[in-house]
Write a protein that holds these residues in place. Structure first.
Motif, PDB file in Angstrom:
ATOM      1  N   GLY A  77       0.789  -1.255   0.004  1.00  0.00           N
ATOM      2  CA  GLY A  77      -0.061   0.051   0.046  1.00  0.00           C
ATOM      3  C   GLY A  77       0.913   1.161  -0.105  1.00  0.00           C
ATOM      4  N   LEU A  78       2.263   1.065   0.284  1.00  0.00           N
ATOM      5  CA  LEU A  78       3.067   2.448   0.264  1.00  0.00           C
ATOM      6  C   LEU A  78       3.356   2.632  -1.184  1.00  0.00           C
ATOM      7  CD1 LEU A  78       5.817   2.220   3.042  1.00  0.00           C
ATOM      8  CD2 LEU A  78       3.726   3.639   2.820  1.00  0.00           C
ATOM      9  N   GLN A  79       3.139   3.860  -1.499  1.00  0.00           N
ATOM     10  CA  GLN A  79       3.426   4.463  -2.748  1.00  0.00           C
ATOM     11  C   GLN A  79       4.972   4.890  -2.446  1.00  0.00           C
ATOM     12  OE1 GLN A  79       0.425   7.088  -3.784  1.00  0.00           O
ATOM     13  NE2 GLN A  79      -0.962   5.683  -4.635  1.00  0.00           N
ATOM     14  N   ILE A  80       5.747   4.514  -3.343  1.00  0.00           N
ATOM     15  CA  ILE A  80       7.372   4.722  -3.401  1.00  0.00           C
ATOM     16  C   ILE A  80       7.691   5.466  -4.742  1.00  0.00           C
ATOM     17  CG2 ILE A  80       9.625   3.908  -3.113  1.00  0.00           C
ATOM     18  CD1 ILE A  80       8.024   1.161  -1.920  1.00  0.00           C
ATOM     19  N   GLY A  81       8.402   6.736  -4.296  1.00  0.00           N
ATOM     20  CA  GLY A  81       8.802   7.203  -5.479  1.00  0.00           C
ATOM     21  C   GLY A  81      10.198   7.982  -5.313  1.00  0.00           C
ATOM     22  N   CYS A  82      10.667   8.245  -6.605  1.00  0.00           N
ATOM     23  CA  CYS A  82      12.028   8.799  -6.409  1.00  0.00           C
ATOM     24  C   CYS A  82      11.915  10.709  -6.430  1.00  0.00           C
ATOM     25  CB  CYS A  82      13.140   8.441  -7.358  1.00  0.00           C
ATOM     26  SG  CYS A  82      13.369   6.656  -7.040  1.00  0.00           S
ATOM     27  N   GLU A  83      10.704  11.185  -6.909  1.00  0.00           N
ATOM     28  CA  GLU A  83      10.729  12.533  -7.212  1.00  0.00           C
ATOM     29  C   GLU A  83      10.656  13.187  -5.685  1.00  0.00           C
ATOM     30  OE1 GLU A  83      10.977  14.395 -10.118  1.00  0.00           O
ATOM     31  OE2 GLU A  83      11.852  12.371 -10.949  1.00  0.00           O
ATOM     32  N   ILE A  84      11.279  14.180  -5.510  1.00  0.00           N
ATOM     33  CA  ILE A  84      11.201  14.948  -4.257  1.00  0.00           C
ATOM     34  C   ILE A  84      10.655  16.299  -4.525  1.00  0.00           C
ATOM     35  CG2 ILE A  84      12.280  15.609  -2.128  1.00  0.00           C
ATOM     36  CD1 ILE A  84      12.155  12.345  -2.680  1.00  0.00           C
ATOM     37  N   ALA A  85       9.556  16.635  -4.141  1.00  0.00           N
ATOM     38  CA  ALA A  85       8.988  17.901  -4.481  1.00  0.00           C
ATOM     39  C   ALA A  85       9.991  18.923  -3.657  1.00  0.00           C
ATOM     40  CB  ALA A  85       7.578  18.174  -4.183  1.00  0.00           C
ATOM     41  N   ASP A  86       9.836  20.470  -3.987  1.00  0.00           N
ATOM     42  CA  ASP A  86      10.486  21.283  -3.330  1.00  0.00           C
ATOM     43  C   ASP A  86       9.548  21.722  -2.228  1.00  0.00           C
ATOM     44  OD1 ASP A  86      12.823  21.723  -4.566  1.00  0.00           O
ATOM     45  OD2 ASP A  86      12.315  22.982  -6.077  1.00  0.00           O
ATOM     46  N   ILE A  87      10.069  21.137  -1.038  1.00  0.00           N
ATOM     47  CA  ILE A  87       9.238  21.575   0.068  1.00  0.00           C
ATOM     48  C   ILE A  87       9.449  22.766   1.037  1.00  0.00           C
ATOM     49  CG2 ILE A  87       8.490  20.602   2.379  1.00  0.00           C
ATOM     50  CD1 ILE A  87       8.749  17.815   0.973  1.00  0.00           C
ATOM     51  N   GLU A  88       8.830  23.820   1.082  1.00  0.00           N
ATOM     52  CA  GLU A  88       9.136  25.308   1.679  1.00  0.00           C
ATOM     53  C   GLU A  88       8.777  24.881   3.095  1.00  0.00           C
ATOM     54  OE1 GLU A  88       7.100  28.450  -0.088  1.00  0.00           O
ATOM     55  OE2 GLU A  88       8.057  28.021  -2.078  1.00  0.00           O
ATOM     56  N   ALA A  89       9.755  23.959   3.774  1.00  0.00           N
ATOM     57  CA  ALA A  89       9.636  23.676   5.254  1.00  0.00           C
ATOM     58  C   ALA A  89      11.223  23.378   5.813  1.00  0.00           C
ATOM     59  CB  ALA A  89       8.638  22.825   5.738  1.00  0.00           C
ATOM     60  N   TYR A  90      11.493  23.223   6.984  1.00  0.00           N
ATOM     61  CA  TYR A  90      12.708  22.677   7.392  1.00  0.00           C
ATOM     62  C   TYR A  90      12.661  21.118   6.925  1.00  0.00           C
ATOM     63  CZ  TYR A  90      13.857  26.833  10.004  1.00  0.00           C
ATOM     64  OH  TYR A  90      13.890  28.217  10.381  1.00  0.00           O
ATOM     65  N   MET A  91      13.710  20.667   6.347  1.00  0.00           N
ATOM     66  CA  MET A  91      14.015  19.420   6.239  1.00  0.00           C
ATOM     67  C   MET A  91      15.254  18.840   6.947  1.00  0.00           C
ATOM     68  SD  MET A  91      13.997  17.100   2.425  1.00  0.00           S
ATOM     69  CE  MET A  91      12.360  17.653   2.090  1.00  0.00           C
ATOM     70  N   SER A  92      14.963  17.631   7.742  1.00  0.00           N
ATOM     71  CA  SER A  92      16.154  17.343   8.636  1.00  0.00           C
ATOM     72  C   SER A  92      17.045  16.527   7.902  1.00  0.00           C
ATOM     73  CB  SER A  92      15.747  16.951  10.077  1.00  0.00           C
ATOM     74  OG  SER A  92      14.889  15.763   9.923  1.00  0.00           O
ATOM     75  N   ASN A  93      18.193  16.157   8.009  1.00  0.00           N
ATOM     76  CA  ASN A  93      19.271  15.238   7.838  1.00  0.00           C
ATOM     77  C   ASN A  93      20.296  15.082   8.723  1.00  0.00           C
ATOM     78  OD1 ASN A  93      19.924  12.966   6.219  1.00  0.00           O
ATOM     79  ND2 ASN A  93      21.251  14.607   4.965  1.00  0.00           N
ATOM     80  N   ASP A  94      19.684  14.126   9.717  1.00  0.00           N
ATOM     81  CA  ASP A  94      20.457  13.854  11.176  1.00  0.00           C
ATOM     82  C   ASP A  94      20.393  15.351  11.977  1.00  0.00           C
ATOM     83  OD1 ASP A  94      22.161  11.749  12.389  1.00  0.00           O
ATOM     84  OD2 ASP A  94      23.128  13.435  12.791  1.00  0.00           O
ATOM     85  N   TRP A  95      21.381  16.096  12.522  1.00  0.00           N
ATOM     86  CA  TRP A  95      21.371  17.046  13.040  1.00  0.00           C
ATOM     87  C   TRP A  95      21.488  18.315  11.987  1.00  0.00           C
ATOM     88  CZ3 TRP A  95      20.656  18.246  18.298  1.00  0.00           C
ATOM     89  CH2 TRP A  95      20.720  17.327  19.065  1.00  0.00           C
ATOM     90  N   PHE A  96      21.546  18.102  10.694  1.00  0.00           N
ATOM     91  CA  PHE A  96      21.896  19.243   9.901  1.00  0.00           C
ATOM     92  C   PHE A  96      20.346  19.355   9.133  1.00  0.00           C
ATOM     93  CE2 PHE A  96      22.370  19.467   5.171  1.00  0.00           C
ATOM     94  CZ  PHE A  96      22.242  21.169   4.943  1.00  0.00           C
ATOM     95  N   PHE A  97      20.020  20.718   9.261  1.00  0.00           N
ATOM     96  CA  PHE A  97      18.430  21.183   8.640  1.00  0.00           C
ATOM     97  C   PHE A  97      18.686  22.002   7.570  1.00  0.00           C
ATOM     98  CE2 PHE A  97      17.834  19.788  13.037  1.00  0.00           C
ATOM     99  CZ  PHE A  97      16.422  19.490  13.206  1.00  0.00           C
ATOM    100  N   ILE A  98      17.874  21.484   6.324  1.00  0.00           N
ATOM    101  CA  ILE A  98      17.900  22.335   5.285  1.00  0.00           C
ATOM    102  C   ILE A  98      16.595  23.324   5.454  1.00  0.00           C
ATOM    103  CG2 ILE A  98      17.872  22.357   2.553  1.00  0.00           C
ATOM    104  CD1 ILE A  98      18.246  19.293   3.032  1.00  0.00           C
ATOM    105  N   PRO A  99      17.100  24.730   5.460  1.00  0.00           N
ATOM    106  CA  PRO A  99      16.080  25.634   5.716  1.00  0.00           C
ATOM    107  C   PRO A  99      15.122  26.025   4.627  1.00  0.00           C
ATOM    108  CG  PRO A  99      18.292  26.578   6.166  1.00  0.00           C
ATOM    109  CD  PRO A  99      18.483  25.406   5.461  1.00  0.00           C
ATOM    110  N   PRO A 100      13.804  26.300   5.010  1.00  0.00           N
ATOM    111  CA  PRO A 100      12.661  26.586   3.778  1.00  0.00           C
ATOM    112  C   PRO A 100      13.112  27.153   2.724  1.00  0.00           C
ATOM    113  CG  PRO A 100      12.016  27.134   6.122  1.00  0.00           C
ATOM    114  CD  PRO A 100      13.463  26.791   6.178  1.00  0.00           C
TER     115      PRO A 100
END
Length: 277
Positions: free
Chosen positions: A148-171
């Motif tokens: 039931g999970l839909q799995i894709g490789c396309e990552i939309a540009d999300i205007e929010a903080y995105m974390s990557n361990d302790w590193f956060f990509i700002p909005p």
């Protein structure tokens, strides 16, 4: 003296951080990537020919930077080196043409918080650091099915903080997928998550961003994410959950905080407003 670190400085850096976080600091795991990454200025501060502290400045765009990994050798803390290194890194950022600076810190890092607030940083976001161990145990059974999970490789540009361990990509930073390792989008019935491989720990799946529905749908979705992680060979799942997201679905799926909820703070400053001159 402050200068950029090189591979030959490895042992000196390991000596600085060996007792930080009870010997579990992430700097050794990040050392090689920070040294080789052209977007990073991995710096060391030296006194009397001895390395006393390190810090990394990561360029996210022509105008936005991220400060991380700022460390002072434990036995030398309280001597003003932390403030000196912070000021030097902020001057470096300004000289590099960066207009905005961000960093994250743990709630009990009071000395760092005090220094950086006095230099002009303000808290702009709060997260909860959660982790799920996927090793089998008597009281934890993870459903391996993720039908039931839909799995894709396309990552939309999300205007929010995105974390990557302790590193956060700002909005405001676009193309966030460029900062993630093996990113995927997983979705089901109004729930969506961006996941990737943790940048420091190969056996950990990182939930970088998540949107949850309500009630059982959100709980089931998190269970499916755990099952997907197990199927992919991960032994644990890590995420940073913004304070606006309900924590109950995570807790019901056995995600656990380190010490408390709402324990990770993000700070931001405009470089032309920093009090470093």
């Amino acid at each position: 003296m402050i200068r950029e670190l090189v591979l030959e400085d490895r042992e000196s850096v390991l000596e600085v951080v060996k007792d930080i976080w009870e010997g579990d600091d992430y700097i050794p795991a990040a050392f090689d990537s920070w040294i080789s990454d052209g977007d990073c200025c991995f710096m060391g501060m030296w006194k009397d020919e001895a390395l006393v502290g390190v810090a990394n400045l990561r360029r996210l765009s022509p105008t936005v930077g991220w400060l991380e990994g700022m460390r002072i050798k434990p036995e030398l803390q309280g001597k003003g080196y932390g403030r000196e290194l912070a000021v030097e890194m902020m001057r470096l950022a300004r000289n590099e043409g960066l207009e905005e600076l961000y960093f994250s810190t743990y709630f009990d890092n009071l000395a760092s918080i005090k220094i950086n607030e006095s230099l002009g940083f303000s808290r702009v976001a709060v997260f909860t650091n959660l982790e799920l161990e996927l090793k089998p145990s008597a009281d934890l059974e993870i459903e391996l099915k993720y039908a039931g999970l839909q799995i894709g490789c396309e990552i939309a540009d999300i205007e929010a903080y995105m974390s990557n361990d302790w590193f956060f990509i700002p909005p405001e930073i676009g193309r966030k997928r460029n900062w993630l390792k093996e990113p995927e989008t997983l979705s089901r019935e109004g729930n969506m998550a961006v996941v990737s491989r943790n940048p420091k720990f190969f056996d950990c799946m990182e939930i970088n961003y998540i949107e949850l529905g309500k009630g059982e749908d959100s709980e089931n979705f998190l269970s499916l994410l755990a099952g997907y992680a197990r199927e992919k060979g991960y032994s644990r799942v890590h995420t940073m959950v913004p304070e606006s997201v309900e924590l109950d679905p995570f807790l019901k799926n056995r995600f656990a905080p380190f010490e408390r909820f709402h324990d990770v703070f993000i700070y931001r400053a405009r470089t032309n407003e920093l009090k470093i001159d």
